[in-house]
Design an enzyme around this catalytic site. Structure first.
Site, PDB file in Angstrom:
ATOM      1  N   GLU A 340     -31.056  42.309  88.865  1.00 44.32           N
ATOM      2  CA  GLU A 340     -30.470  43.657  88.854  1.00 44.32           C
ATOM      3  C   GLU A 340     -30.936  44.558  89.994  1.00 44.32           C
ATOM      4  O   GLU A 340     -31.241  45.726  89.766  1.00 44.32           O
ATOM      5  CB  GLU A 340     -30.800  44.339  87.510  1.00 44.32           C
ATOM      6  CG  GLU A 340     -30.283  43.586  86.314  1.00 44.32           C
ATOM      7  CD  GLU A 340     -30.751  44.166  84.989  1.00 44.32           C
ATOM      8  OE1 GLU A 340     -29.915  44.239  84.077  1.00 44.32           O
ATOM      9  OE2 GLU A 340     -31.929  44.533  84.853  1.00 44.32           O
TER      10      GLU A 340
HETATM   11  C1  TNX Z   1     -31.557  42.982  81.337  1.00 47.09           C
HETATM   12  S1  TNX Z   1     -32.449  40.220  81.671  1.00 47.09           S
HETATM   13  C2  TNX Z   1     -32.716  42.925  82.089  1.00 47.09           C
HETATM   14  C3  TNX Z   1     -33.905  43.666  81.650  1.00 47.09           C
HETATM   15  C4  TNX Z   1     -33.644  44.453  80.412  1.00 47.09           C
HETATM   16  C5  TNX Z   1     -32.807  43.645  79.456  1.00 47.09           C
HETATM   17  C6  TNX Z   1     -32.582  44.288  78.145  1.00 47.09           C
HETATM   18  C7  TNX Z   1     -32.882  40.760  82.998  1.00 47.09           C
HETATM   19  C8  TNX Z   1     -33.236  39.770  83.978  1.00 47.09           C
HETATM   20  N1  TNX Z   1     -32.884  42.081  83.156  1.00 47.09           N
HETATM   21  O1  TNX Z   1     -34.364  44.495  82.687  1.00 47.09           O
HETATM   22  O2  TNX Z   1     -34.856  44.790  79.834  1.00 47.09           O
HETATM   23  O3  TNX Z   1     -31.570  43.394  80.060  1.00 47.09           O
HETATM   24  O4  TNX Z   1     -31.971  43.419  77.248  1.00 47.09           O
END
Ligand code: TNX
Length: 527
Positions: A340
């Site tokens: 992300e």
């Molecule tokens: C996505 S999964 C994220 C996390 C969040 C999560 C909450 C991922 C690699 N990144 O930063 O905590 O969703 O479900």
């Protein structure tokens, strides 16, 4: 020379009369001699289901006189006491541990045996007879896994002779996947060393062998880095909701690694970069890759921070962090995050991952990253952790990387069970206990087969998780199902058998004080 045919009848007759004789003798001497209590090993609720199990119909009776014998070997020393502790907390019996270089006539025997390999370091062979129990493995890790099987097989017997028995037979066992992990996010909410140790214990009971610690994120930096002290002094001060946060000193982290190591659990530390770095850039503004001044953050949004990927100081920072972390991490992996990074330009992102990968290599570690890293120049020495996009995972495999499966719809432990669950999120799915269990890793993503899969990992993100009880409620029982998916053969897994076996673990979890979710889909034992 011609050998004479063996007269089996004669041998049995001799054996029988000898048994009758010694029985009579013992009775004369006033020694009590009990017949073994009949029991069926195949009815014991073992999770994960073992590869091969043969039941003999008898059992071994545990008493305070039972001794655990071990070969003279440091690893077995620790394992002998561990078994003794586990038996004590389950039954109250205190068994003593003694050294012996050969199998004793009775009692429990733990031994390293190079013949029990099954081409796997975690393989073990367990034999349970009327006089005792023998656990053999090629490596100490196998002995530890076998101890968990023994623990689960110990059953309360009520009757003329009330006590604890182990149903008789033999088990030969080894895992399908070498990496079977659980992830704890200690950044969104911080959890201290004792909580982490409890997670290790509870998970290791189901043969989980990796603890991934998500050590850094926008809301907090949780690991001491001596060359960049403000990371924790400033970046570790708070957490989601505004609580005081915290961090592990390197000594505390080493203590976690050692505790995990004694249970044959590998710690995988994650430093999430180049996004998810708000706490770091508040501490060291020169690392900030956005134009906005960063401030400590206690909310739950994602994707707003980035390191300055084109500045050399950033790579000095990455080098120092990875160097210090690699030096206190026993296991082969370092996780660099990579998810992300919504405010990092694509080519800057790829440039950053490529350089970071070289740094991880320089310190002799294997790089793991969330599936977005497949866009960088990764290869067969890297691991892609699949959480969101099939095409990323497939791209990773095409570049030769192994895949670690954490599909959010099946394995995210922070997802609610149903719409009424009081904590958790629901963006990926609602994950009931059957939803978590009832799928096949090897057929999940088209283009990814068993050979491409390193293993499975269940992540617990902690935006809504504040206490140990919260952890237990979301982790259990779903992690137990994932543990079976990672260990047991596909043909020995099915929901109907699993839910009945799981039901019998409710009481065990209660004895350990685990605040698990009592799903209506599971016919829990009402004791
Ligand atoms: C996505 S999964 C994220 C996390 C969040 C999560 C909450 C991922 C690699 N990144 O930063 O905590 O969703 O479900």
């Amino acid at each position: 020379m011609e050998s004479k045919p063996i007269n089996f009848k004669l041998i049995t007759m001799i054996k029988k009369s000898m048994a009758a004789l010694s029985m009579g003798l013992l009775m004369q001497l006033g020694v009590s001699c009990h017949k073994p209590i009949p029991a069926d090993l195949s009815k014991v609720s073992l999770i994960p289901a073992p590869v091969e199990l043969k039941a003999s119909g008898t059992s071994y009776f545990l008493s305070e006189k039972t001794t655990i014998y071990i070969q003279d070997n440091d690893d077995l020393n620790t394992l002998g006491s561990l078994l003794s502790q586990q038996i004590e907390s389950l039954t109250g019996l205190k068994l003593k541990v003694e050294k012996s270089d050969k199998a004793p006539a009775k009692g429990i025997y733990l031994a390293i045996d190079s013949e029990v390999t099954m081409a796997n370091d975690e393989a073990y062979a367990l034999t349970i007879g009327e006089k005792g129990l023998e656990l053999k493995a090629n490596k100490p890790a196998g002995i530890f896994r076998g101890i968990q099987t023994i623990d689960q097989a110990i059953t309360k017997h009520e009757g003329e002779r009330t006590g604890w028995i182990v149903p008789g037979g033999s088990i030969m066992d080894y895992p399908q996947y070498e990496y079977r992990g659980v992830m704890l996010d200690v950044s969104r909410h911080f959890f201290g060393v004792e909580d982490v140790k409890r997670v290790i214990d509870l998970a290791a009971a189901y043969k989980i062998n990796v603890l991934h610690l998500h050590l850094t994120d926008d809301q907090g930096w949780r690991i001491e880095i001596k060359s960049w002290p403000e990371l924790t002094a400033v970046g570790g001060q708070t957490q989601v909701g505004g609580g005081e946060g915290g961090f592990y000193t390197q000594e505390q982290y080493k203590d976690i690694v050692a505790y995990a190591g004694e249970r044959f659990v590998t710690v995988v530390p994650e430093i999430d970069m180049p996004g998810h770095t708000n706490a770091a850039v508040v501490a060291y503004p020169e690392l900030n890759g956005t134009k906005k001044k960063a401030e400590l953050y206690t909310g739950t949004k994602v994707g707003f921070s980035t390191l300055a990927t084109r500045k050399e100081v950033t790579y000095q920072f990455v080098d120092d962090v990875i160097r210090e972390l690699a030096a206190i991490t026993d296991g082969p992996y370092i996780h660099i995050g990579g998810d992300e990074s919504h405010v990092t330009k694509e080519d800057d992102y790829v440039y950053f991952i490529n350089r970071t990968k070289d740094i991880v290599k320089k310190y002799n570690k294997i790089m793991i990253g969330w599936d977005e890293i497949a866009h960088a120049a990764i290869d067969d020495t890297d691991v892609v952790q699949y959480w969101a996009k099939d095409e990323n995972a497939v791209m990773g495999v095409e570049k030769g990387a192994k895949v670690l499966l954490s599909p959010s719809k099946r394995m995210y432990l922070d997802m609610k069970y149903d719409s009424t669950t009081h904590i958790g999120l629901d963006w990926a799915a609602l994950i009931e206990v059957d939803q978590a269990y009832n799928w096949h890793p090897e057929t999940l993503v088209e283009g990814i087969s068993k050979d491409n899969i390193l293993g499975l990992e269940s992540p617990l993100w902690t935006e809504t998780v504040e206490t140990m009880d919260d952890i237990e409620y979301l982790v259990f029982p779903r992690l137990i199902g994932h543990a079976e998916l990672g260990w047991s053969k596909p043909e020995s897994r099915n929901w109907d058998s699993y839910k009945k076996r799981l039901a019998n673990h409710g009481q065990r979890l209660k004895v350990k004080g685990v605040d698990f979710y009592q799903s209506k889909l599971v016919p829990w034992d009402r004791e």
